[in-house]
Motif scaffolding. Structure first.
Motif, PDB file in Angstrom:
ATOM      1  N   ARG A   3     -20.768 -94.800  65.688  1.00  0.00           N
ATOM      2  CA  ARG A   3     -22.143 -95.269  65.599  1.00  0.00           C
ATOM      3  C   ARG A   3     -22.782 -94.753  64.312  1.00  0.00           C
ATOM      4  O   ARG A   3     -22.627 -93.590  63.954  1.00  0.00           O
ATOM      5  CB  ARG A   3     -22.929 -94.773  66.809  1.00  0.00           C
ATOM      6  CG  ARG A   3     -24.359 -95.261  66.877  1.00  0.00           C
ATOM      7  CD  ARG A   3     -24.952 -94.894  68.216  1.00  0.00           C
ATOM      8  NE  ARG A   3     -25.024 -93.464  68.385  1.00  0.00           N
ATOM      9  CZ  ARG A   3     -26.079 -92.724  68.029  1.00  0.00           C
ATOM     10  NH1 ARG A   3     -27.127 -93.300  67.445  1.00  0.00           N
ATOM     11  NH2 ARG A   3     -26.101 -91.433  68.229  1.00  0.00           N
ATOM     12  N   ILE A   4     -23.485 -95.634  63.597  1.00  0.00           N
ATOM     13  CA  ILE A   4     -24.182 -95.215  62.388  1.00  0.00           C
ATOM     14  C   ILE A   4     -25.475 -94.513  62.794  1.00  0.00           C
ATOM     15  O   ILE A   4     -26.285 -95.067  63.536  1.00  0.00           O
ATOM     16  CB  ILE A   4     -24.485 -96.418  61.477  1.00  0.00           C
ATOM     17  CG1 ILE A   4     -23.172 -97.067  61.025  1.00  0.00           C
ATOM     18  CG2 ILE A   4     -25.301 -95.998  60.269  1.00  0.00           C
ATOM     19  CD1 ILE A   4     -23.370 -98.311  60.184  1.00  0.00           C
ATOM     20  N   GLU A   5     -25.659 -93.291  62.321  1.00  0.00           N
ATOM     21  CA  GLU A   5     -26.828 -92.500  62.683  1.00  0.00           C
ATOM     22  C   GLU A   5     -27.821 -92.451  61.524  1.00  0.00           C
ATOM     23  O   GLU A   5     -27.421 -92.331  60.366  1.00  0.00           O
ATOM     24  CB  GLU A   5     -26.399 -91.069  63.036  1.00  0.00           C
ATOM     25  CG  GLU A   5     -25.458 -90.988  64.228  1.00  0.00           C
ATOM     26  CD  GLU A   5     -25.031 -89.564  64.516  1.00  0.00           C
ATOM     27  OE1 GLU A   5     -25.510 -88.655  63.819  1.00  0.00           O
ATOM     28  OE2 GLU A   5     -24.234 -89.375  65.432  1.00  0.00           O
ATOM     29  N   TYR A   6     -29.108 -92.557  61.872  1.00  0.00           N
ATOM     30  CA  TYR A   6     -30.139 -92.426  60.846  1.00  0.00           C
ATOM     31  C   TYR A   6     -31.467 -92.163  61.541  1.00  0.00           C
ATOM     32  O   TYR A   6     -31.649 -92.425  62.735  1.00  0.00           O
ATOM     33  CB  TYR A   6     -30.234 -93.657  59.956  1.00  0.00           C
ATOM     34  CG  TYR A   6     -30.289 -94.977  60.688  1.00  0.00           C
ATOM     35  CD1 TYR A   6     -31.504 -95.530  61.089  1.00  0.00           C
ATOM     36  CD2 TYR A   6     -29.134 -95.681  60.958  1.00  0.00           C
ATOM     37  CE1 TYR A   6     -31.558 -96.734  61.740  1.00  0.00           C
ATOM     38  CE2 TYR A   6     -29.165 -96.889  61.617  1.00  0.00           C
ATOM     39  CZ  TYR A   6     -30.386 -97.420  62.007  1.00  0.00           C
ATOM     40  OH  TYR A   6     -30.428 -98.612  62.665  1.00  0.00           O
ATOM     41  N   SER A   7     -32.418 -91.641  60.776  1.00  0.00           N
ATOM     42  CA  SER A   7     -33.711 -91.250  61.323  1.00  0.00           C
ATOM     43  C   SER A   7     -34.650 -92.448  61.410  1.00  0.00           C
ATOM     44  O   SER A   7     -34.428 -93.483  60.772  1.00  0.00           O
ATOM     45  CB  SER A   7     -34.335 -90.185  60.417  1.00  0.00           C
ATOM     46  OG  SER A   7     -34.700 -90.771  59.171  1.00  0.00           O
ATOM     47  N   PRO A   8     -35.753 -92.324  62.178  1.00  0.00           N
ATOM     48  CA  PRO A   8     -36.756 -93.400  62.216  1.00  0.00           C
ATOM     49  C   PRO A   8     -37.336 -93.706  60.837  1.00  0.00           C
ATOM     50  O   PRO A   8     -37.637 -94.855  60.525  1.00  0.00           O
ATOM     51  CB  PRO A   8     -37.830 -92.851  63.163  1.00  0.00           C
ATOM     52  CG  PRO A   8     -37.099 -91.880  64.034  1.00  0.00           C
ATOM     53  CD  PRO A   8     -36.052 -91.259  63.154  1.00  0.00           C
ATOM     54  N   GLU A   9     -37.490 -92.680  59.980  1.00  0.00           N
ATOM     55  CA  GLU A   9     -38.022 -92.893  58.641  1.00  0.00           C
ATOM     56  C   GLU A   9     -37.075 -93.768  57.813  1.00  0.00           C
ATOM     57  O   GLU A   9     -37.510 -94.665  57.088  1.00  0.00           O
ATOM     58  CB  GLU A   9     -38.246 -91.554  57.928  1.00  0.00           C
ATOM     59  CG  GLU A   9     -39.346 -90.700  58.514  1.00  0.00           C
ATOM     60  CD  GLU A   9     -38.907 -89.951  59.774  1.00  0.00           C
ATOM     61  OE1 GLU A   9     -39.788 -89.409  60.453  1.00  0.00           O
ATOM     62  OE2 GLU A   9     -37.692 -89.917  60.073  1.00  0.00           O
ATOM     63  N   ILE A  10     -35.768 -93.520  57.935  1.00  0.00           N
ATOM     64  CA  ILE A  10     -34.794 -94.327  57.216  1.00  0.00           C
ATOM     65  C   ILE A  10     -34.748 -95.741  57.783  1.00  0.00           C
ATOM     66  O   ILE A  10     -34.631 -96.722  57.045  1.00  0.00           O
ATOM     67  CB  ILE A  10     -33.400 -93.664  57.253  1.00  0.00           C
ATOM     68  CG1 ILE A  10     -33.420 -92.391  56.402  1.00  0.00           C
ATOM     69  CG2 ILE A  10     -32.325 -94.620  56.768  1.00  0.00           C
ATOM     70  CD1 ILE A  10     -32.137 -91.604  56.451  1.00  0.00           C
ATOM     71  N   SER A  11     -34.881 -95.866  59.105  1.00  0.00           N
ATOM     72  CA  SER A  11     -34.914 -97.186  59.727  1.00  0.00           C
ATOM     73  C   SER A  11     -36.065 -98.011  59.164  1.00  0.00           C
ATOM     74  O   SER A  11     -35.908 -99.194  58.842  1.00  0.00           O
ATOM     75  CB  SER A  11     -35.060 -97.043  61.243  1.00  0.00           C
ATOM     76  OG  SER A  11     -35.167 -98.306  61.859  1.00  0.00           O
ATOM     77  N   GLU A  12     -37.215 -97.392  59.016  1.00  0.00           N
ATOM     78  CA  GLU A  12     -38.380 -98.093  58.473  1.00  0.00           C
ATOM     79  C   GLU A  12     -38.133 -98.500  57.020  1.00  0.00           C
ATOM     80  O   GLU A  12     -38.471 -99.620  56.603  1.00  0.00           O
ATOM     81  CB  GLU A  12     -39.607 -97.182  58.578  1.00  0.00           C
ATOM     82  CG  GLU A  12     -40.931 -97.860  58.269  1.00  0.00           C
ATOM     83  CD  GLU A  12     -41.279 -97.809  56.792  1.00  0.00           C
ATOM     84  OE1 GLU A  12     -42.029 -98.686  56.346  1.00  0.00           O
ATOM     85  OE2 GLU A  12     -40.777 -96.914  56.072  1.00  0.00           O
ATOM     86  N   LEU A  13     -37.511 -97.604  56.249  1.00  0.00           N
ATOM     87  CA  LEU A  13     -37.220 -97.917  54.842  1.00  0.00           C
ATOM     88  C   LEU A  13     -36.214 -99.056  54.727  1.00  0.00           C
ATOM     89  O   LEU A  13     -36.405-100.001  53.959  1.00  0.00           O
ATOM     90  CB  LEU A  13     -36.680 -96.664  54.147  1.00  0.00           C
ATOM     91  CG  LEU A  13     -36.258 -96.822  52.686  1.00  0.00           C
ATOM     92  CD1 LEU A  13     -37.455 -97.188  51.820  1.00  0.00           C
ATOM     93  CD2 LEU A  13     -35.591 -95.543  52.186  1.00  0.00           C
TER      94      LEU A  13
END
Length: 201
Positions: A3-13
């Protein structure tokens, strides 16, 4: 598949990423730039020790790019020097000695006043980044993301030709820089204050 993991901030970007239209420049892997064909640009696949590469996102327009840019007089005609300078200016990145991968043939010459030119691609170790500041040449303040090479191609919008280029970069980095051929899939934003990356095993 992990699974690719990333933060909510990166998701928004990433939700605002916009891809440039592909130019269709032919990729010449491993070929030296022909004598007489001017080299106008140098861009780099900069590898963290875990196999991820540095990508830059302009939060104003969502355009993603690799570090790099045009050769300037102070580079002395050396694409490696241009890459090191541009990576420092755009991403405040410190890199190891660049490895030549090949070039893109720009027949139209949009970077050379309408005359044909070469756009060099290189690979290098990403050793660290300094505190984030705007690029002095453009005023752009990039967000700095580490992503897998395959995801970088997707974000850049380069398609199959981009994958061929990424494969060449990964092969060279695995052989000469000691990075793994299968990168960590986590999407990570490098800290605004900068960081030093550990050496590859």
């Amino acid at each position: 598949m992990s699974r690719i993991e990333y933060s909510p901030e990166i998701s928004e970007l990433l939700g605002r990423v916009r891809r440039r239209p592909t130019a269709g420049w032919p990729w010449r892997p491993g070929e030296a730039v022909p004598v007489g064909l001017p080299v106008k640009q140098s861009w780099g696949w900069l590898f963290a020790p875990d196999g991820r590469v540095l990508t830059l996102v302009n939060p104003r327009d969502g355009i993603v790019s690799l570090p790099g840019g045009s050769l300037e007089p102070e580079d002395g005609g050396d694409p490696g020097a241009a890459l090191a300078r541009e990576a420092g200016e755009e991403a405040q990145a410190v890199i190891g000695a660049p490895l030549y991968l090949g070039y893109l043939y720009d027949r139209v010459g949009s970077a050379n006043g309408g005359h044909e030119c070469a756009r060099v691609r290189m690979a290098a170790a990403l050793l660290g980044v300094g505190p984030s500041v705007p690029d002095p040449a453009s005023g752009r303040h990039y967000r700095r993301l580490l992503v897998s090479p395959g995801l970088a191609v997707e974000l850049l919008g380069w398609g199959v030709p981009g994958l061929r280029q990424a494969h060449a970069a990964v092969a060279a980095a695995a052989r000469h820089l000691g990075v793994p051929t299968l990168a960590d899939e986590t999407i990570e934003e490098l800290p605004p204050g900068g960081c030093v990356l550990p050496a590859a095993r």
